[in-house]
Enzyme design. Sequence first.
Site, PDB file in Angstrom:
ATOM      1  CG  HIS A 265      -8.477  40.350  15.345  1.00 39.73           C
ATOM      2  ND1 HIS A 265      -9.533  41.162  15.040  1.00 39.73           N
ATOM      3  CD2 HIS A 265      -8.338  40.414  16.708  1.00 39.73           C
ATOM      4  CE1 HIS A 265     -10.015  41.696  16.145  1.00 39.73           C
ATOM      5  NE2 HIS A 265      -9.312  41.272  17.178  1.00 39.73           N
ATOM      6  CG  HIS A 306     -16.698  40.408  10.108  1.00 36.40           C
ATOM      7  ND1 HIS A 306     -17.428  40.064  11.218  1.00 36.40           N
ATOM      8  CD2 HIS A 306     -15.817  41.347  10.511  1.00 36.40           C
ATOM      9  CE1 HIS A 306     -17.006  40.780  12.244  1.00 36.40           C
ATOM     10  NE2 HIS A 306     -16.033  41.571  11.841  1.00 36.40           N
ATOM     11  CG  ASP A 363      -8.938  45.092   8.947  1.00 37.61           C
ATOM     12  OD1 ASP A 363      -9.382  44.059   9.456  1.00 37.61           O
ATOM     13  OD2 ASP A 363      -8.537  46.064   9.601  1.00 37.61           O
TER      14      ASP A 363
HETATM   15  C1  SDX Z   1     -11.366  42.026  11.919  1.00 38.95           C
HETATM   16  O1  SDX Z   1     -14.552  39.785  14.969  1.00 38.95           O
HETATM   17  C2  SDX Z   1     -14.456  41.024  14.683  1.00 38.95           C
HETATM   18  O2  SDX Z   1     -15.351  41.826  14.972  1.00 38.95           O
HETATM   19  C3  SDX Z   1     -13.163  41.467  14.044  1.00 38.95           C
HETATM   20  C4  SDX Z   1     -13.074  42.906  13.561  1.00 38.95           C
HETATM   21  C5  SDX Z   1     -13.060  43.882  14.722  1.00 38.95           C
HETATM   22  O3  SDX Z   1     -13.401  45.062  14.486  1.00 38.95           O
HETATM   23  O4  SDX Z   1     -12.642  43.497  15.833  1.00 38.95           O
HETATM   24  O5  SDX Z   1     -14.140  43.191  12.703  1.00 38.95           O
HETATM   25  C6  SDX Z   1     -11.756  43.158  12.800  1.00 38.95           C
HETATM   26  O6  SDX Z   1     -10.647  41.178  12.353  1.00 38.95           O
HETATM   27  C7  SDX Z   1     -11.946  41.951  10.537  1.00 38.95           C
HETATM   28  C8  SDX Z   1     -11.496  40.671   9.768  1.00 38.95           C
HETATM   29  C9  SDX Z   1     -10.094  40.918   9.199  1.00 38.95           C
HETATM   30  N1  SDX Z   1      -9.580  39.646   8.617  1.00 38.95           N
HETATM   31  C10 SDX Z   1      -9.444  39.516   7.293  1.00 38.95           C
HETATM   32  O7  SDX Z   1      -9.815  40.324   6.457  1.00 38.95           O
HETATM   33  C11 SDX Z   1      -8.737  38.218   6.887  1.00 38.95           C
HETATM   34  C12 SDX Z   1      -9.498  37.535   5.761  1.00 38.95           C
HETATM   35  N2  SDX Z   1     -10.773  37.010   6.257  1.00 38.95           N
HETATM   36  C13 SDX Z   1     -10.827  35.647   6.709  1.00 38.95           C
HETATM   37  O8  SDX Z   1      -9.690  35.125   7.247  1.00 38.95           O
HETATM   38  C14 SDX Z   1     -12.149  35.317   7.411  1.00 38.95           C
HETATM   39  O9  SDX Z   1     -13.157  35.872   6.675  1.00 38.95           O
HETATM   40  C15 SDX Z   1     -12.335  35.731   8.867  1.00 38.95           C
HETATM   41  C16 SDX Z   1     -11.217  35.240   9.730  1.00 38.95           C
HETATM   42  C17 SDX Z   1     -12.453  37.206   8.980  1.00 38.95           C
HETATM   43  C18 SDX Z   1     -13.634  35.095   9.355  1.00 38.95           C
HETATM   44  O10 SDX Z   1     -13.425  33.726   9.376  1.00 38.95           O
HETATM   45  P1  SDX Z   1     -14.620  32.698   9.801  1.00 38.95           P
HETATM   46  O11 SDX Z   1     -15.762  33.439  10.348  1.00 38.95           O
HETATM   47  O12 SDX Z   1     -14.015  31.628  10.637  1.00 38.95           O
HETATM   48  O13 SDX Z   1     -15.115  32.128   8.429  1.00 38.95           O
HETATM   49  P2  SDX Z   1     -14.467  30.908   7.672  1.00 38.95           P
HETATM   50  O14 SDX Z   1     -12.975  31.044   7.630  1.00 38.95           O
HETATM   51  O15 SDX Z   1     -15.040  29.642   8.211  1.00 38.95           O
HETATM   52  O16 SDX Z   1     -15.016  31.202   6.199  1.00 38.95           O
HETATM   53  C19 SDX Z   1     -16.226  30.634   5.744  1.00 38.95           C
HETATM   54  C20 SDX Z   1     -15.937  30.253   4.284  1.00 38.95           C
HETATM   55  C21 SDX Z   1     -14.758  29.281   4.125  1.00 38.95           C
HETATM   56  O17 SDX Z   1     -14.962  28.568   2.921  1.00 38.95           O
HETATM   57  P3  SDX Z   1     -15.687  27.084   3.016  1.00 38.95           P
HETATM   58  O18 SDX Z   1     -14.898  26.255   4.011  1.00 38.95           O
HETATM   59  O19 SDX Z   1     -17.100  27.357   3.479  1.00 38.95           O
HETATM   60  O20 SDX Z   1     -15.602  26.559   1.610  1.00 38.95           O
HETATM   61  O21 SDX Z   1     -15.559  31.439   3.545  1.00 38.95           O
HETATM   62  C22 SDX Z   1     -14.221  31.292   3.091  1.00 38.95           C
HETATM   63  C23 SDX Z   1     -13.583  30.214   3.922  1.00 38.95           C
HETATM   64  O22 SDX Z   1     -12.510  29.575   3.184  1.00 38.95           O
HETATM   65  N3  SDX Z   1     -13.553  32.590   3.313  1.00 38.95           N
HETATM   66  C24 SDX Z   1     -12.715  33.155   2.456  1.00 38.95           C
HETATM   67  C25 SDX Z   1     -12.367  34.387   3.042  1.00 38.95           C
HETATM   68  N4  SDX Z   1     -12.975  34.522   4.215  1.00 38.95           N
HETATM   69  C26 SDX Z   1     -13.725  33.398   4.373  1.00 38.95           C
HETATM   70  N5  SDX Z   1     -12.212  32.742   1.248  1.00 38.95           N
HETATM   71  C27 SDX Z   1     -11.359  33.586   0.641  1.00 38.95           C
HETATM   72  N6  SDX Z   1     -10.965  34.817   1.144  1.00 38.95           N
HETATM   73  C28 SDX Z   1     -11.462  35.233   2.333  1.00 38.95           C
HETATM   74  N7  SDX Z   1     -11.085  36.409   2.837  1.00 38.95           N
END
Ligand code: SDX
Length: 424
Positions: A265, A306, A363
């Site tokens: 997050h 996201h 971010d």
């Molecule tokens: C913020 O919710 C909000 O509005 C938050 C926010 C706000 O203003 O409040 O926008 C702020 O928190 C932005 C997000 C910051 N976090 C990051 O940048 C961390 C990296 N991102 C991930 O951890 C992830 O993308 C999340 C946590 C942001 C979202 O996770 P989800 O929605 O649960 O998606 P997921 O983990 O199920 O991903 C779907 C697929 C998976 O692969 P498969 O299982 O389908 O094979 O995409 C992959 C994930 O492994 N994936 C990534 C990835 N993000 C998702 N793979 C590599 N790198 C990534 N960053």
Amino acid sequence: MADKKAQLIIEGAAPIDLPVYSGTMGPDVVDVRALGSSGYFTFDPGFMATSSCESKITYIDGDKGILLHRGYPIEQLAEKSDFLETCYLLLKGELPDAEQKSKFVETVQKHTMVHEQLKNFLNGFRRDAHPMAVMCGIVGALSAFYHDSLDINDAKHREVSAIRLIAKMPTIAAMVYKYSKGEPVIYPRNDLSYSENFLHMMFNTPCEEKKISPVLARAMDRIFVLHADHEQNASTSTVRLAGSSGANPFACIAAGIAALWGPAHGGANEAVLRMLDEIGDVSNIEKFIAKAKDKDDPFKLMGFGHRVYKNFDPRAKVMKQTCDEVLGELGINDPQLELAMKLEEIARNDPYFVERNLYPNVDFYSGIILKAIGIPTEMFTVIFAAGRTPGWIAHWNEMISGPYKIGRPRQLYTGYPQRDYPSK
Ligand code: SDX
């Protein structure tokens, strides 16, 4: 009044009629509250398809990359508004006229100081404590100063709490930074704008009060605007859940800060810079892209992906433009910006990221600007918390000012059935 009806057909059970409501924009919602009395719960870990509340504050369309605050697009607010005007908009639902704006700014200025005793809490922390740990402690402690003078059912009390939190977060953030450097706290000044004041408290000392660069003050204000609110994200949902028990708003915001800290997050902005440091050079990008795609490797491309946006995060676009403006105006040629842009280009052309609709989020570029302003990496999430405070408190106020119930989810229990304690 329900707009439409859904019918749930479960084998061996009578059909269950469920009302369907439509909002101003976005998906319709199925009201499942009746399920409980029919002996069923919904099951949605991580709330992938769950609306926790009705709200008028912020709308996101993840497919189109749209973000509206009270109907106004974030791109227009970032260009034409400023942070305190955006705070007013989030709290009251309309943009202020000139007189309302000036009164709001003056009221916030009058609440920027914190109780002098609050400084004592700093001394309980090691100087190298993570600033977010100190923020959790200090803002939580703030609730002790107001708990007995706050009736959450009184609209006036709620309003002054909102003003106090918006006004004091930059003061507390700067105090936390100064404490980590062993420098004396710099008090707020009422003759400076909100963001100028924050940079003044962060970077001036009793020995030298430099004029704050208007370029940096404008960039800081833009960053606050871009973080102001974002619908029912994890930290805002935490604030709402804490608030649903009747906890005072300062304790609720402290809970929001704790939830924001995680690298999935708000902690991602700090993690992006550390990731770019680790990648070091364009020649290493492919290796890290491979790590991000490897299911056996916990590494994720920080600042990418996201839960809602399956297109560009509109804030990331504005953040990148601001990056170019600020670094250009300051004459900074930051190799990490080049590295970040190359990383985005390679990732956005890789099927793994394209198929999963993984784009840069808020971010990804914010840390580059914060570094150019002079903010240390470990303070990045503290900046996010200060920027998100109006959103958190607007959602808290929206919930408390109407009918609400304590949030109490249920579960799918898969543990032991009842069993007796063994006789000795
Ligand atoms: C913020 O919710 C909000 O509005 C938050 C926010 C706000 O203003 O409040 O926008 C702020 O928190 C932005 C997000 C910051 N976090 C990051 O940048 C961390 C990296 N991102 C991930 O951890 C992830 O993308 C999340 C946590 C942001 C979202 O996770 P989800 O929605 O649960 O998606 P997921 O983990 O199920 O991903 C779907 C697929 C998976 O692969 P498969 O299982 O389908 O094979 O995409 C992959 C994930 O492994 N994936 C990534 C990835 N993000 C998702 N793979 C590599 N790198 C990534 N960053």
